[in-house]
Motif scaffolding. Sequence first.
Motif, mmCIF file in Angstrom:
data_model
loop_
_atom_site.group_PDB
_atom_site.id
_atom_site.type_symbol
_atom_site.label_atom_id
_atom_site.label_comp_id
_atom_site.label_asym_id
_atom_site.label_seq_id
_atom_site.Cartn_x
_atom_site.Cartn_y
_atom_site.Cartn_z
ATOM 1 N N LEU A 40 -48.849 -116.661 -39.237
ATOM 2 C CA LEU A 40 -47.593 -117.094 -39.860
ATOM 3 C C LEU A 40 -46.745 -117.906 -38.887
ATOM 4 C CD1 LEU A 40 -46.563 -113.946 -41.919
ATOM 5 C CD2 LEU A 40 -47.241 -116.181 -42.818
ATOM 6 N N ASP A 41 -46.675 -117.453 -37.637
ATOM 7 C CA ASP A 41 -45.938 -118.211 -36.617
ATOM 8 C C ASP A 41 -46.552 -119.589 -36.417
ATOM 9 O OD1 ASP A 41 -44.203 -116.083 -36.220
ATOM 10 O OD2 ASP A 41 -45.209 -115.376 -34.396
ATOM 11 N N TYR A 93 -48.376 -121.390 -38.589
ATOM 12 C CA TYR A 93 -48.112 -122.265 -39.729
ATOM 13 C C TYR A 93 -46.645 -122.682 -39.787
ATOM 14 C CZ TYR A 93 -52.836 -121.605 -41.340
ATOM 15 O OH TYR A 93 -54.205 -121.618 -41.415
ATOM 16 N N GLU A 94 -45.758 -121.804 -39.392
ATOM 17 C CA GLU A 94 -44.341 -122.174 -39.359
ATOM 18 C C GLU A 94 -44.110 -123.309 -38.359
ATOM 19 O OE1 GLU A 94 -39.959 -120.103 -38.852
ATOM 20 O OE2 GLU A 94 -41.692 -119.092 -37.990
ATOM 21 N N LEU A 95 -44.683 -123.176 -37.171
ATOM 22 C CA LEU A 95 -44.546 -124.228 -36.154
ATOM 23 C C LEU A 95 -45.210 -125.531 -36.604
ATOM 24 C CD1 LEU A 95 -45.253 -122.177 -32.896
ATOM 25 C CD2 LEU A 95 -43.071 -123.212 -33.574
ATOM 26 N N PHE A 145 -45.905 -126.584 -39.757
ATOM 27 C CA PHE A 145 -45.170 -127.216 -40.858
ATOM 28 C C PHE A 145 -43.862 -127.821 -40.363
ATOM 29 C CE2 PHE A 145 -47.355 -124.162 -44.003
ATOM 30 C CZ PHE A 145 -48.434 -125.012 -44.114
ATOM 31 N N SER A 146 -43.204 -127.156 -39.447
ATOM 32 C CA SER A 146 -41.961 -127.682 -38.887
ATOM 33 C C SER A 146 -42.223 -129.004 -38.155
ATOM 34 C CB SER A 146 -41.348 -126.663 -37.935
ATOM 35 O OG SER A 146 -40.179 -127.170 -37.346
#
Length: 118
Positions: free
Chosen positions: A28-29, A31-33, A35-36
């Motif tokens: 999750l971390d 994919y968050e990074l 996508f950001s």
Amino acid sequence: MNKTVEKTNQQIESTFITPMRSYTLSALDYYELLFSAQLDAARAYSDMTIAQARTWLDVKDADGFKKAMESQQKTMSDLLERMKGDSEKVTSISQSFMKDSQKMAEESTKKALETAKQ
């Protein structure tokens, strides 16, 4: 009997559930990074494109055309530099995730082997 069930539950928790939870949080971390970074890049590319379009709309004479061409060259240079940086950023994020995933897999395997020996 209850101690056996409790021990089995603890082994399942430590061998499967905790590592899976850790991996999921790491993913999750990641994919968050990722996508950001992609959203930041898309925003920057859009801003460059709109600014360049506005520059071309302001062309009214030969001097304006010359300035627009110079701006176009500068924008292309900036764009290529930005794309290089964005690519390096995504590569770094991906390598970090792969390294963390590999470490978690090794630790999980080691834990499973230790549990199996008991």
